[in-house]
Design a protein around this motif. Structure first.
Motif: not given
Length: 286
Positions: A70-71, A115-117, A150-156, A159-161
């Motif tokens: 996803i990254g 969009a990535s989510l 939840a953790g993978s959403m924070v990880m995403l 990445f987006c930042a």
């Protein structure tokens, strides 16, 4: 900012980039579940045999595979979608009509993340729809699965930042695309290296062979590559800090401290968001 988000979402709905990304993610989710089922069939159905039972098909084996790619998808989408604003002059137009630079930056960051989510959700829903009937329901406890999601959403978000930081402060779309894609692959290689060092066994078995070629002695020996003390802590910290290191842990459900991972992910998000917004406020857009 509401008007900026509405304009961004309208652009997204009209571009083939997001629909293509969603289609790819949904297809990968379905193929992953089918591949896991076909592997189970090829191994055999007699799960009473220990050698066979270890290959039992499980939904969670493929459900979290999205974390591994996803990254890369976010790097492509954000650099292309936001980079177009420079090439089309959209950012200058937004400033001309009265929008502040901070609102533009945060609107683009939120747009890229959502969009990535959506692509991540497309993979999960597709994998679940195909995998649940074929593989059965999850076998891992619900708290572990929810922490991974939840953790993978924070990880995403981290990445987006990072990718928004690069794209919003780089005037050339082609340059931002190259930096984002090469950067995410470099981070992935770094995470793989760190994971390999951390997974090195403490002892290795040394073998001695007789003249006839038979093993006559097998004595465990200390592994010189095994990390100990402060060095191991540094490697573990870097592995947990990198979004790509987190992606490996979420993919394999091998994380031990989800609160630590999410805290580090939020820290990366905050640092790159703050730095990116500060640089963008001073950037010459002429």
């Amino acid at each position: 900012m509401t008007k900026l988000l509405s304009a961004n979402f309208l652009r997204i709905r009209k571009t083939s980039l997001i629909w293509g990304s969603l289609g790819v993610c949904a297809g990968l989710g379905a193929l992953a579940a089918l591949g896991e089922f076909r592997f189970q069939v090829s191994v055999g159905a007699d799960l009473s045999i220990p050698e066979v039972a270890q290959y039992k098909a499980l939904l969670e084996k493929q459900f979290f595979e999205y974390a591994s790619f996803i990254g890369i998808l976010a790097a492509e989408f954000i650099s292309l979608f936001l980079g177009t604003e420079y090439s089309d002059g959209a950012i200058r137009n937004k400033i001309t009509v009265g929008h502040s630079r901070l609102s533009i930056y945060f609107a683009n960051l939120i747009t890229g993340f959502l969009a990535s989510l959506a692509c991540m959700a497309g993979y999960m829903l597709s994998c679940l729809a195909v995998g649940a009937p074929l593989l059965g329901w999850f076998t891992q406890p619900a708290p572990l699965l929810l922490c991974a999601i939840a953790g993978s959403m924070v990880m995403l978000a981290a990445f987006c930042a990072i990718f928004t930081f690069v794209t919003m402060n780089c005037s050339k779309k082609s340059t931002s695309v190259v930096i984002c894609l090469l950067g995410v692959f470099a981070l992935l290689l770094a995470a793989v290296y760190l994971n390999g060092r951390l997974d090195a066994p403490e002892f290795i078995t040394g073998y001695e062979l007789s003249v006839s070629g038979e093993i006559v002695d097998a004595v465990p020996e200390p592994n010189p590559n095994y990390l100990t003390g402060a060095k191991r802590e540094v490697y573990q910290f870097l592995y947990d800090l990198l979004p790509t290191g987190q992606s490996i842990q979420y993919t394999t459900l091998s994380f031990a401290d989800p609160a630590r991972l999410m805290g580090l992910g939020l820290a990366v998000t905050a640092v790159f968001t703050g730095a990116g917004a500060a640089l963008f406020r001073r950037k010459d857009l002429k």
